[in-house]
Design an enzyme around this catalytic site. Sequence first.
Site, PDB file in Angstrom:
ATOM      1  N   TYR A  34       0.858  -1.185   0.000  1.00 19.27           N
ATOM      2  CA  TYR A  34       0.000   0.000   0.000  1.00 19.27           C
ATOM      3  C   TYR A  34       0.892   1.233   0.000  1.00 19.27           C
ATOM      4  CZ  TYR A  34      -3.718   3.182   1.707  1.00 19.27           C
ATOM      5  OH  TYR A  34      -4.619   4.209   1.874  1.00 19.27           O
ATOM      6  N   LYS A  70      -1.434  -1.307  -4.074  1.00 24.66           N
ATOM      7  CA  LYS A  70      -2.455  -0.263  -4.061  1.00 24.66           C
ATOM      8  C   LYS A  70      -1.713   1.058  -4.213  1.00 24.66           C
ATOM      9  CE  LYS A  70      -5.945   1.932  -1.112  1.00 24.66           C
ATOM     10  NZ  LYS A  70      -6.591   1.935   0.224  1.00 24.66           N
TER      11      LYS A  70
END
Length: 294
Positions: free
Chosen positions: A132, A161
């Site tokens: 992330y 992400k």
Amino acid sequence: MFRGVGTAIVTPFKNGELDLESYERLVRYQLENGVNALIVLGTTGESPTVNEDEREKLVSRTLEIVDGKIPVIVGAGTNSTEKTLKLVKQAEKLGANGVLVVTPYYNKPTQEGLYQHYKYISERTDLGIVVYNVPGRTGVNVLPETAARIAADLKNVVGIKEANPDIDQIDRMVSLTKQARSDFMVWSGNDDRTFYLLCAGGDGVISVVSNVAPKQMVELCAEYFSGNLEKSREVHRKLRPLMKALFVETNPIPVKAALNLMGFIENELRLPLVPASEKTVELLRNVLKESGLL
């Protein structure tokens, strides 16, 4: 792991406690509207203020409700590699399908430190790991070259992400990681960048907006994957006012206010987050009405 829309689902509270009844309604709303995955206890799920026992209850209940229909990915990132591994092992024990591991924040590791962080964790779990990258919150940016190195070397790191809003970085992130490994996935971490990331060759979005508009976010991605570029762009443009409104204050403040207006949850957050201002609530009410969600 999934292609399309993964909802970064909120954690409802009532009188200071987990509100699992409201949570179940919200999870079923997601399933009924075709989302492709659920991300539990991410930023939107207020993970920093949820304790270990609550984490176990929330993840276990999610897995019960979902019952294998879609992947359940659990937020497990901290700014300590060992503490992160502990959360990863908890998610693994509970039966999660994967973990979302944010880059270590505040201590600002180098690119080599980032690589070693994910390497250490990947060598100690069989779960799929999602990197992330959210430099606006963490103070550190995963460069596309570093992500490509992770993709090439760490096979159970399944994707990233990407919440850096820079279009050039998004394009290079998709290009370099997929050159390194064709099945490495890239999801947008910003709803308003979803369409652009898809055009760059990405795989979907880990979405805040889909908490309130799952059907529309699923349509945006599904139309693109079906080759209907104009329809996907049209959905994106219709969603823009909602995408903007849900981020006028720090996430998840506005999305919780919106879900409260829709009758799903109490408008309750844990400190240091506080409920949305009256001005924001009124804006959300108007945008939700215009979007056909109220």
